[in-house]
Design an enzyme around this catalytic site. Structure first.
Site, PDB file in Angstrom:
ATOM      1  N   SER A  62       0.823  -1.216   0.000  1.00  0.00           N
ATOM      2  CA  SER A  62       0.000   0.000   0.000  1.00  0.00           C
ATOM      3  C   SER A  62       0.855   1.264   0.000  1.00  0.00           C
ATOM      4  CB  SER A  62      -0.914   0.019   1.231  1.00  0.00           C
ATOM      5  OG  SER A  62      -1.695  -1.156   1.295  1.00  0.00           O
TER       6      SER A  62
HETATM    7  N1  SAH Z   1      -0.575  -4.974   3.970  1.00  0.00           N
HETATM    8  C1  SAH Z   1       0.130  -5.297   2.750  1.00  0.00           C
HETATM    9  C2  SAH Z   1      -0.668  -4.951   1.516  1.00  0.00           C
HETATM   10  C3  SAH Z   1      -1.256  -6.176   1.006  1.00  0.00           C
HETATM   11  S1  SAH Z   1      -2.226  -6.147  -0.443  1.00  0.00           S
HETATM   12  C4  SAH Z   1       1.499  -4.670   2.722  1.00  0.00           C
HETATM   13  O1  SAH Z   1       1.827  -3.900   3.633  1.00  0.00           O
HETATM   14  O2  SAH Z   1       2.276  -4.989   1.812  1.00  0.00           O
HETATM   15  C5  SAH Z   1      -3.498  -7.249   0.106  1.00  0.00           C
HETATM   16  C6  SAH Z   1      -3.070  -8.643   0.430  1.00  0.00           C
HETATM   17  O3  SAH Z   1      -4.231  -9.331   0.874  1.00  0.00           O
HETATM   18  C7  SAH Z   1      -2.526  -9.468  -0.737  1.00  0.00           C
HETATM   19  O4  SAH Z   1      -1.277  -9.970  -0.403  1.00  0.00           O
HETATM   20  C8  SAH Z   1      -3.548 -10.594  -0.890  1.00  0.00           C
HETATM   21  O5  SAH Z   1      -2.982 -11.819  -1.300  1.00  0.00           O
HETATM   22  C9  SAH Z   1      -4.118 -10.681   0.516  1.00  0.00           C
HETATM   23  N2  SAH Z   1      -5.422 -11.307   0.634  1.00  0.00           N
HETATM   24  C10 SAH Z   1      -6.482 -11.247  -0.213  1.00  0.00           C
HETATM   25  N3  SAH Z   1      -7.520 -11.950   0.273  1.00  0.00           N
HETATM   26  C11 SAH Z   1      -7.105 -12.489   1.458  1.00  0.00           C
HETATM   27  C12 SAH Z   1      -7.736 -13.318   2.434  1.00  0.00           C
HETATM   28  N4  SAH Z   1      -8.993 -13.742   2.315  1.00  0.00           N
HETATM   29  N5  SAH Z   1      -7.011 -13.672   3.516  1.00  0.00           N
HETATM   30  C13 SAH Z   1      -5.736 -13.236   3.677  1.00  0.00           C
HETATM   31  N6  SAH Z   1      -5.093 -12.458   2.780  1.00  0.00           N
HETATM   32  C14 SAH Z   1      -5.771 -12.078   1.694  1.00  0.00           C
END
Ligand code: SAH
Length: 218
Positions: A62
């Protein structure tokens, strides 16, 4: 100070403080966590830019301001147990580790979960616990949580997350359409949940039981 450290201090001054987030503990965490250690090598030069970056598997780390804002909205004092859904690179979890007592972070994609675990271990952040699971179901084993942060967008607030929120706790998540959403803060008071909207955002979709169904990804 290395160039990357200098860039990080500038990131905090220009992207975070200038936009009105001034809480000292939050700024200290944003100044401390090396975002460049969470981005793929080919994006190193952009690690402190004012936007999201690809981290592989179609996912993104993000924008720094959004990480700071969501952390701020949790109103942490340092004593809380916190849940993050969507570990991704692990960057947001590292910031939370500076702001809370204990962090549980759940990722659904094995390759990202593994990479994040390596990055977080390298920084010695041993109050972060990484789990490979469907985070739309929360992480019941460590519930309740005083703070829950969801880093992927949901069509609606996943009910298990409301159940796993402690009394007085806060849940911060993007809710809305597939392409754009509203950042929502839900505060629990007993069995009452108060909901307010903060701003428009665009997050990658939440998968899993309470996420978007497969057809929506096309
Ligand atoms: N907080 C992260 C941003 C992640 S983007 C950072 O600091 O880099 C969102 C993430 O959510 C992705 O890696 C995706 O694979 C994950 N995601 C999507 N659906 C999910 C679920 N049901 N459970 C856990 N993770 C999930």
């Amino acid at each position: 100070m290395t160039d990357l450290e200098a860039e990080r201090q500038r990131m905090v001054d220009e992207q975070i403080v200038r936009r009105g987030l001034t809480e000292p503990r939050l700024l200290a965490a944003m100044r401390a966590v090396p975002r460049h250690e969470f981005v793929p090598a080919e994006y190193l030069d952009y690690a402190y830019d004012d936007g999201p970056l690809p981290i592989g598997s179609g996912q993104t780390i993000s924008q720094p301001y959004i990480v700071a804002l969501m952390t701020h909205l949790l109103a942490l004092r340092g004593v809380e147990r916190v849940l993050e859904v969507g570990t991704g690179s692990g960057y947001q979890a590292a910031v939370l580790a500076h702001m809370a007592a204990e962090v549980h972070t759940v990722e659904i994609l094995p390759e990202l979960a593994e990479q994040a675990r390596v990055s977080l271990n390298r920084l010695g952040l041993n109050n972060v616990h990484c789990h490979l699971a469907d985070g739309s179901l929360g992480w019941p084993k460590a519930a309740p949580y005083e703070g829950i942060l969801v880093a992927a967008s949901a069509p609606d607030v996943p009910p298990p997350l409301l159940e796993q929120l402690a009394d007085g706790g806060r849940l911060v998540l993007p809710v809305g359409g597939r392409l754009s959403q509203e950042l929502v803060v839900v505060t629990r008071q007993g069995e009452k949940y108060e909901r307010r909207t903060v701003l428009s955002v665009a997050f990658v979709p939440l998968r899993g039981v309470h996420g978007w169904k497969a057809g929506h990804f096309q």
